[in-house]
Write an enzyme that holds these catalytic residues in place. Structure first.
Site, PDB file in Angstrom:
ATOM      1  N   PHE A 149       0.814  -1.223   0.000  1.00 13.95           N
ATOM      2  CA  PHE A 149       0.000   0.000   0.000  1.00 13.95           C
ATOM      3  C   PHE A 149       0.843   1.267   0.000  1.00 13.95           C
ATOM      4  O   PHE A 149       0.359   2.328  -0.382  1.00 13.95           O
ATOM      5  CB  PHE A 149      -0.952   0.000   1.214  1.00 13.95           C
ATOM      6  CG  PHE A 149      -0.293   0.402   2.513  1.00 13.95           C
ATOM      7  CD1 PHE A 149      -0.062   1.752   2.812  1.00 13.95           C
ATOM      8  CD2 PHE A 149       0.130  -0.555   3.436  1.00 13.95           C
ATOM      9  CE1 PHE A 149       0.556   2.128   4.003  1.00 13.95           C
ATOM     10  CE2 PHE A 149       0.754  -0.178   4.617  1.00 13.95           C
ATOM     11  CZ  PHE A 149       0.969   1.167   4.903  1.00 13.95           C
ATOM     12  N   LYS A 173      -0.870  -7.092  -9.242  1.00 12.51           N
ATOM     13  CA  LYS A 173      -1.869  -7.221  -8.170  1.00 12.51           C
ATOM     14  C   LYS A 173      -1.487  -6.163  -7.149  1.00 12.51           C
ATOM     15  O   LYS A 173      -0.657  -6.388  -6.271  1.00 12.51           O
ATOM     16  CB  LYS A 173      -1.797  -8.637  -7.567  1.00 12.51           C
ATOM     17  CG  LYS A 173      -3.080  -9.137  -6.917  1.00 12.51           C
ATOM     18  CD  LYS A 173      -3.638  -8.274  -5.828  1.00 12.51           C
ATOM     19  CE  LYS A 173      -2.908  -8.377  -4.522  1.00 12.51           C
ATOM     20  NZ  LYS A 173      -3.376  -7.366  -3.528  1.00 12.51           N
ATOM     21  N   GLU A 176      -4.934  -3.685  -2.228  1.00 13.92           N
ATOM     22  CA  GLU A 176      -6.383  -3.425  -2.303  1.00 13.92           C
ATOM     23  C   GLU A 176      -6.770  -2.188  -1.489  1.00 13.92           C
ATOM     24  O   GLU A 176      -7.905  -1.741  -1.539  1.00 13.92           O
ATOM     25  CB  GLU A 176      -7.163  -4.665  -1.845  1.00 13.92           C
ATOM     26  CG  GLU A 176      -6.997  -5.066  -0.383  1.00 13.92           C
ATOM     27  CD  GLU A 176      -5.720  -5.883  -0.096  1.00 13.92           C
ATOM     28  OE1 GLU A 176      -4.711  -5.726  -0.821  1.00 13.92           O
ATOM     29  OE2 GLU A 176      -5.734  -6.645   0.888  1.00 13.92           O
ATOM     30  N   SER A 226       5.254  -6.957   3.439  1.00 13.04           N
ATOM     31  CA  SER A 226       5.775  -7.273   4.771  1.00 13.04           C
ATOM     32  C   SER A 226       6.552  -8.592   4.739  1.00 13.04           C
ATOM     33  O   SER A 226       6.348  -9.433   3.855  1.00 13.04           O
ATOM     34  CB  SER A 226       4.612  -7.362   5.755  1.00 13.04           C
ATOM     35  OG  SER A 226       3.732  -8.381   5.343  1.00 13.04           O
ATOM     36  N   CYS A 281       9.494   1.741   3.776  1.00 15.64           N
ATOM     37  CA  CYS A 281      10.388   0.638   4.152  1.00 15.64           C
ATOM     38  C   CYS A 281      11.813   1.145   4.356  1.00 15.64           C
ATOM     39  O   CYS A 281      12.654   0.438   4.877  1.00 15.64           O
ATOM     40  CB  CYS A 281      10.371  -0.435   3.091  1.00 15.64           C
ATOM     41  SG  CYS A 281      11.108   0.113   1.571  1.00 15.64           S
ATOM     42  N   GLU A 379       8.757  -4.270  13.335  1.00 13.36           N
ATOM     43  CA  GLU A 379       8.627  -3.119  12.442  1.00 13.36           C
ATOM     44  C   GLU A 379       7.357  -2.367  12.843  1.00 13.36           C
ATOM     45  O   GLU A 379       6.278  -2.953  12.865  1.00 13.36           O
ATOM     46  CB  GLU A 379       8.510  -3.606  10.990  1.00 13.36           C
ATOM     47  CG  GLU A 379       8.386  -2.461  10.007  1.00 13.36           C
ATOM     48  CD  GLU A 379       8.196  -2.923   8.558  1.00 13.36           C
ATOM     49  OE1 GLU A 379       7.518  -3.936   8.334  1.00 13.36           O
ATOM     50  OE2 GLU A 379       8.709  -2.232   7.665  1.00 13.36           O
TER      51      GLU A 379
HETATM   52  P1  NAD Z   1       1.467  -6.649   3.025  1.00 12.22           P
HETATM   53  O1  NAD Z   1       2.496  -7.700   3.119  1.00 12.22           O
HETATM   54  O2  NAD Z   1       0.333  -6.685   3.974  1.00 12.22           O
HETATM   55  O3  NAD Z   1       0.811  -6.634   1.557  1.00 12.22           O
HETATM   56  C1  NAD Z   1       1.611  -6.658   0.380  1.00 12.22           C
HETATM   57  C2  NAD Z   1       0.820  -7.360  -0.715  1.00 12.22           C
HETATM   58  O4  NAD Z   1       0.557  -8.707  -0.310  1.00 12.22           O
HETATM   59  C3  NAD Z   1      -0.530  -6.700  -1.000  1.00 12.22           C
HETATM   60  O5  NAD Z   1      -0.742  -6.696  -2.383  1.00 12.22           O
HETATM   61  C4  NAD Z   1      -1.510  -7.607  -0.272  1.00 12.22           C
HETATM   62  O6  NAD Z   1      -2.778  -7.650  -0.893  1.00 12.22           O
HETATM   63  C5  NAD Z   1      -0.837  -8.974  -0.323  1.00 12.22           C
HETATM   64  N1  NAD Z   1      -1.175  -9.808   0.833  1.00 12.22           N
HETATM   65  C6  NAD Z   1      -1.471  -9.392   2.092  1.00 12.22           C
HETATM   66  N2  NAD Z   1      -1.711 -10.440   2.898  1.00 12.22           N
HETATM   67  C7  NAD Z   1      -1.565 -11.549   2.144  1.00 12.22           C
HETATM   68  C8  NAD Z   1      -1.664 -12.957   2.414  1.00 12.22           C
HETATM   69  N3  NAD Z   1      -1.980 -13.420   3.623  1.00 12.22           N
HETATM   70  N4  NAD Z   1      -1.434 -13.816   1.415  1.00 12.22           N
HETATM   71  C9  NAD Z   1      -1.098 -13.362   0.188  1.00 12.22           C
HETATM   72  N5  NAD Z   1      -1.002 -12.056  -0.123  1.00 12.22           N
HETATM   73  C10 NAD Z   1      -1.215 -11.152   0.833  1.00 12.22           C
HETATM   74  O7  NAD Z   1       2.234  -5.241   3.102  1.00 12.22           O
HETATM   75  P2  NAD Z   1       1.600  -3.783   3.185  1.00 12.22           P
HETATM   76  O8  NAD Z   1       1.012  -3.602   4.538  1.00 12.22           O
HETATM   77  O9  NAD Z   1       0.776  -3.502   1.984  1.00 12.22           O
HETATM   78  O10 NAD Z   1       2.919  -2.899   3.050  1.00 12.22           O
HETATM   79  C11 NAD Z   1       3.747  -2.558   4.131  1.00 12.22           C
HETATM   80  C12 NAD Z   1       4.923  -3.506   4.253  1.00 12.22           C
HETATM   81  O11 NAD Z   1       5.651  -3.517   3.029  1.00 12.22           O
HETATM   82  C13 NAD Z   1       5.913  -3.084   5.317  1.00 12.22           C
HETATM   83  O12 NAD Z   1       6.347  -4.224   5.998  1.00 12.22           O
HETATM   84  C14 NAD Z   1       7.064  -2.478   4.518  1.00 12.22           C
HETATM   85  O13 NAD Z   1       8.316  -2.517   5.146  1.00 12.22           O
HETATM   86  C15 NAD Z   1       7.040  -3.338   3.308  1.00 12.22           C
HETATM   87  N6  NAD Z   1       7.690  -2.679   2.190  1.00 12.22           N
HETATM   88  C16 NAD Z   1       8.919  -3.133   1.820  1.00 12.22           C
HETATM   89  C17 NAD Z   1       9.580  -2.521   0.783  1.00 12.22           C
HETATM   90  C18 NAD Z   1      10.928  -2.995   0.362  1.00 12.22           C
HETATM   91  O14 NAD Z   1      11.361  -2.578  -0.676  1.00 12.22           O
HETATM   92  N7  NAD Z   1      11.602  -3.859   1.102  1.00 12.22           N
HETATM   93  C19 NAD Z   1       9.002  -1.434   0.107  1.00 12.22           C
HETATM   94  C20 NAD Z   1       7.748  -1.003   0.504  1.00 12.22           C
HETATM   95  C21 NAD Z   1       7.094  -1.642   1.546  1.00 12.22           C
END
Ligand code: NAD
Length: 494
Positions: A149, A173, A176, A226, A281, A379
């Protein structure tokens, strides 16, 4: 209610699952849109269109592909404000942050315009008598991107620009929680002349992600999100034979040595900890201060915090916007409340703002933090800066290297020798020297170490090109009656 549907074959396509998600304006706390959540059949339809588009797109010559990407560059440039305002509406970013995201994403599109130069292979003439050997890089097929997000425009641009320029077709994808930017970008790609089926968007949750991970026609998956989901995506995707790069969460330390310019360090800590409400991040979440200067540094940070203007992104004066959701806001506030109970010193408590309708917090500052406390071990992903005091450079370095994450880090010092030692010794993928958010420019690659990245290839830049192509080596001889003979031995050149 505004409805957001999928994008397949260059047009909006309604979902068939009957399931939808709520999209909020985080500054008001009100729901603004409903987003379709894809069924397996919806994902399959997008994959089928990307698969059908692949042979013709792969055959499209490099100049034509670059021409489309150059046009896309112009369109994104002309629509910076429109994209930024979508980020403000659904993510809550303030204008300077939203425009910065678009600018950093655009850099990746600009890099992608030059991908033809990156696809040059090697050539060895006369590797054996009359035999030449050369290498080429070819696209993988249909590749998927799954994005978080917090960068709804930039992170997709990290992925699709290079993926498409390398000749792949792409399925995004997006999160959402803020899906509109990906649809706006899809329409820009259509306007740029990208053929039907080359870039598709399916909105969804775990159902859509799992289908992308097990569908046999998906060759590779790029993921950013994450750490637990990154690990899951990496393990599931690779078990199913796919190439996967999965970037995870972070805990970024900023080590401040006694010889640092403390005003510069305080400014940097404030910008990197509270920018984008800490939902980056690469945000600095821990200041590691050598104890001789810790009191002075904490005082300088503390005195700057009240100047931060927290407010909606629609107000041009706002510097820090809301968090993404009510649940996340409350979770972040819980780290601040919990820190006091665990023995840390809450210097500034920003949780009073949690009473607002919008998902706001004020910045918080927590001192005397130690490993073992929840606010250090996990985090937080919010506007909470923690300070840990260390005796020396060595203890600071050890603390960083002991942490489970290894995304970004920074050292603040005037001593070039120590800075060089730090870059050499620290187990982190992206390092700043007096630079708090060292996100690499687009012609390098982005990626952390340890629990911040699963896979071998970092994202975008040269490693992105490697990820989205596979190598082939050709050994070639043209019929030459002068050298033709039967030889059943193993071919060799001497
Ligand atoms: P998230 O892991 O909740 O979601 C990321 C994606 O995975 C979304 O598209 C989501 O729909 C999908 N997703 C969520 N739960 C899922 C599940 N159980 N099974 C399959 N798919 C699933 O992350 P977020 O809250 O959208 O973003 C924040 C996180 O992203 C933080 O931890 C941040 O550090 C990390 N991040 C990392 C970087 C990097 O480059 N390392 C960059 C940006 C964000």
């Amino acid at each position: 209610m505004n409805r957001i549907s999928h994008w397949v074959n260059n047009k909006v396509v309604a979902g068939t699952s009957g399931k939808s998600g709520k999209v909020f304006n985080p500054a008001t706390g009100k729901q603004e849109s409903e987003v379709d959540l894809a069924s397996i059949a919806d994902v399959d339809a997008a994959i089928a269109s990307a698969k059908a588009a692949f042979p013709a797109w792969r055959a499209t010559n490099l100049s034509r592909r670059a021409e489309i990407m150059f046009r896309m560059r112009e369109l994104v440039d002309a629509n910076r404000k429109e994209i930024a305002s979508l980020l403000t509406q659904e993510h809550g970013k303030v204008p300077s942050d939203a425009l910065g995201e678009v600018a950093r994403g655009l850099e990746n599109i600009e890099f992608a315009c030059g991908v033809p130069a990156m696809l040059k292979g090697g050539y060895s003439e006369q590797a054996s008598t009359g035999v030449d050997v050369y290498s080429i890089r070819q696209p993988l097929g249909v590749v998927a991107g799954i994005t978080p997000f917090n960068f709804p425009a930039m992170v997709p641009m990290w992925m699709f620009a290079n993926a498409i320029m390398c000749g792949n077709t792409f399925i995004l994808k997006p999160s959402e929680k803020d899906p509109s930017a990906s649809m706006f970008i899809a329409d820009l790609l259509r306007q740029a002349g990208l053929p039907d089926g080359v870039y598709n968007v399916v909105h969804g949750d775990k159902v859509a992600v799992d289908r992308l991970l097990d569908h046999p026609d998906i060759a590779a998956v790029s993921f950013v999100g994450s750490t637990p989901i990154a690990k899951y995506v990496y393990e599931t995707g690779t078990k199913n034979g796919k190439r996967v790069q999965a970037l995870g969460g972070a805990k970024n330390h900023m080590l401040v040595l006694p010889d640092a310019d403390l005003d510069m360090a305080a400014d940097a800590a404030i910008s990197a900890a509270y920018g984008s409400a800490g939902e980056r991040c690469m945000a600095v979440s821990v200041v590691l201060s050598v104890e001789t200067v810790a009191d002075a540094l904490v005082e300088k940070i503390k005195s700057r915090v009240p100047n931060i203007k927290v407010g909606a992104g629609t107000d041009p004066a706002s510097e820090m916007g809301p968090l993404i959701s009510r649940e996340h806001r409350d979770k972040v506030a819980g780290y601040v409340t919990g820190a006091a109970k665990e023995g840390a010193t809450v210097v500034i408590d920003g949780t009073d703002k949690a009473k607002d309708e919008g998902f706001f917090l004020n910045p918080s500052l927590i001192d005397h933090v130690k490993p073992g406390m929840k606010c250090y071990d996990e985090e937080i992903f919010g506007p909470v800066l923690t300070v840990m005091r260390v005796k020396s450079y060595d203890e600071g370095l050890q603390t960083i290297n002991d942490n489970q994450f290894g995304n970004g880090t920074a050292i603040f010092t005037r001593d070039g020798g120590v800075a060089r030692q730090f870059q050499y010794e620290v187990n982190v993928g992206m390092v700043g020297i007096n630079v708090p958010i060292p996100v690499p420019v687009s012609y390098y690659s982005f990626g952390g170490w340890k629990a911040s990245l699963f896979g071998d290839q970092h994202m975008y830049g040269p490693e992105g090109i490697n990820f989205y192509t596979r190598g082939k080596v050709v050994t070639s001889r043209w019929p030459d009656p002068r050298t033709s003979q039967v030889d059943l031995g193993f071919p060799h050149s001497r």
